[in-house]
Write a protein that holds these residues in place. Structure first.
Motif, PDB file in Angstrom:
ATOM      1  N   UNK A  17      45.961  44.265  27.811  1.00  0.00           N
ATOM      2  CA  UNK A  17      47.056  43.641  28.554  1.00  0.00           C
ATOM      3  C   UNK A  17      48.350  43.721  27.757  1.00  0.00           C
ATOM      4  N   UNK A  18      48.290  43.376  26.474  1.00  0.00           N
ATOM      5  CA  UNK A  18      49.488  43.400  25.634  1.00  0.00           C
ATOM      6  C   UNK A  18      50.016  44.817  25.453  1.00  0.00           C
ATOM      7  N   UNK A  19      49.120  45.809  25.504  1.00  0.00           N
ATOM      8  CA  UNK A  19      49.534  47.205  25.342  1.00  0.00           C
ATOM      9  C   UNK A  19      50.070  47.806  26.640  1.00  0.00           C
ATOM     10  N   UNK A  20      49.988  47.047  27.740  1.00  0.00           N
ATOM     11  CA  UNK A  20      50.520  47.539  29.007  1.00  0.00           C
ATOM     12  C   UNK A  20      49.538  48.336  29.837  1.00  0.00           C
ATOM     13  N   UNK A  21      48.251  48.264  29.508  1.00  0.00           N
ATOM     14  CA  UNK A  21      47.253  49.022  30.277  1.00  0.00           C
ATOM     15  C   UNK A  21      47.161  48.517  31.715  1.00  0.00           C
ATOM     16  N   UNK A  22      47.423  47.227  31.922  1.00  0.00           N
ATOM     17  CA  UNK A  22      47.422  46.650  33.261  1.00  0.00           C
ATOM     18  C   UNK A  22      48.815  46.060  33.514  1.00  0.00           C
ATOM     19  N   UNK A  23      49.638  46.680  34.342  1.00  0.00           N
ATOM     20  CA  UNK A  23      50.975  46.155  34.612  1.00  0.00           C
ATOM     21  C   UNK A  23      50.927  44.742  35.196  1.00  0.00           C
ATOM     22  N   UNK A  93      53.298  41.483  17.252  1.00  0.00           N
ATOM     23  CA  UNK A  93      54.708  41.601  17.624  1.00  0.00           C
ATOM     24  C   UNK A  93      55.346  42.897  17.158  1.00  0.00           C
ATOM     25  N   UNK A  94      54.571  43.776  16.498  1.00  0.00           N
ATOM     26  CA  UNK A  94      55.083  45.080  16.101  1.00  0.00           C
ATOM     27  C   UNK A  94      56.088  45.054  14.968  1.00  0.00           C
TER      28      UNK A  94
END
Length: 245
Positions: A17-23, A93-94
């Protein structure tokens, strides 16, 4: 100590989720799909999803499935509902992080420290002072107190890395809960020595008492944060009791 299966599923879905796999607004894979992927029971999947609901990542929609409601937060943000080490927060948080140990000693809890920390008077403690840098700038000044009998092998070298990783992966400790208090305090000379405060004359201070699975208070920490990037995110739920009030 092996990690429970639902925790593995929770973390895998949280990372996706945090990586954007699911918008945002998209449904997560169905229960049957997750059961097949992780080779587990339906109850295990539901327990993992319940954790994501609790932490504000997803919302269940009856008759539809599980919907992603996660919105990326500021790079400097910290979360209230979970216990994270500084290294884990930085990865999430990168940001590039580094930790410096500027004090490492043994002490015994006196009456004043016992009152603030919750440790019993006479408890033997490691007292560690650490500076956390974010992207090369000193941002957090930590005063850590750890029960010596819970981690007799703790060293300054370990403290310069991740103490939580050491406790969980090498000592087999299960870290369960943390009680936190947030205050704003005037900066001290010691704060100014270690942190680049610029025009600020105060800090955001997070005090925490952390317990393991045996119910033992093993850590009291006061984290003194540069206020320009201090930002916490919480996920609040309105309860039936609140609606009746």
């Amino acid at each position: 100590m092996p990690r429970q299966k639902y925790t593995e599923i929770y973390r895998a879905l949280k990372d996706r989720i945090e990586a954007g796999a699911y918008p945002v607004g998209q449904l997560l894979p169905s229960e049957n799909t997750l059961i097949a992927e992780f080779d587990c029971s339906r109850n295990t999947v539901r327990r993992a999803v319940a954790g994501l609901v609790r932490d504000g990542y997803v919302q269940t929609r009856q008759g539809w499935g599980v919907c992603n409601i996660f919105q990326p937060i500021e790079p400097s943000a910290y979360t209230m509902g979970t216990i994270e080490s500084f290294a884990e927060t930085s990865r999430r948080t990168g940001q590039h992080s580094a930790t410096r140990v500027v004090g490492f000693s043994l002490c015994t809890a006196g009456e004043e420290l016992a009152r603030r920390s919750g440790f019993a008077v006479g408890t033997e403690l490691f007292y560690i002072q650490r500076i956390h840098d974010l992207d090369g700038v000193p941002r957090i000044f930590n005063h850590n107190y750890f029960r010596r009998d819970c981690m007799p092998g703790l060293t300054a070298r370990i403290a310069a890395g991740s103490i939580y990783r050491y406790l969980e992966e090498e000592q087999g400790m299960s870290i369960v809960t943390s009680k936190r208090t947030i205050t704003v305090e005037r900066a001290t000379e010691e704060d100014r020595k270690w942190l680049e405060l610029g025009e600020y004359n105060c800090l955001a201070v997070l005090s925490s008492q952390t317990y393991n699975s045996d119910g033992i208070l093993f850590e009291y920490t006061q984290s003194r944060h540069y206020p320009g990037i201090f930002r916490f995110q919480d996920n609040a739920v309105r309860t039936p009791e609140g609606r009746r009030a």
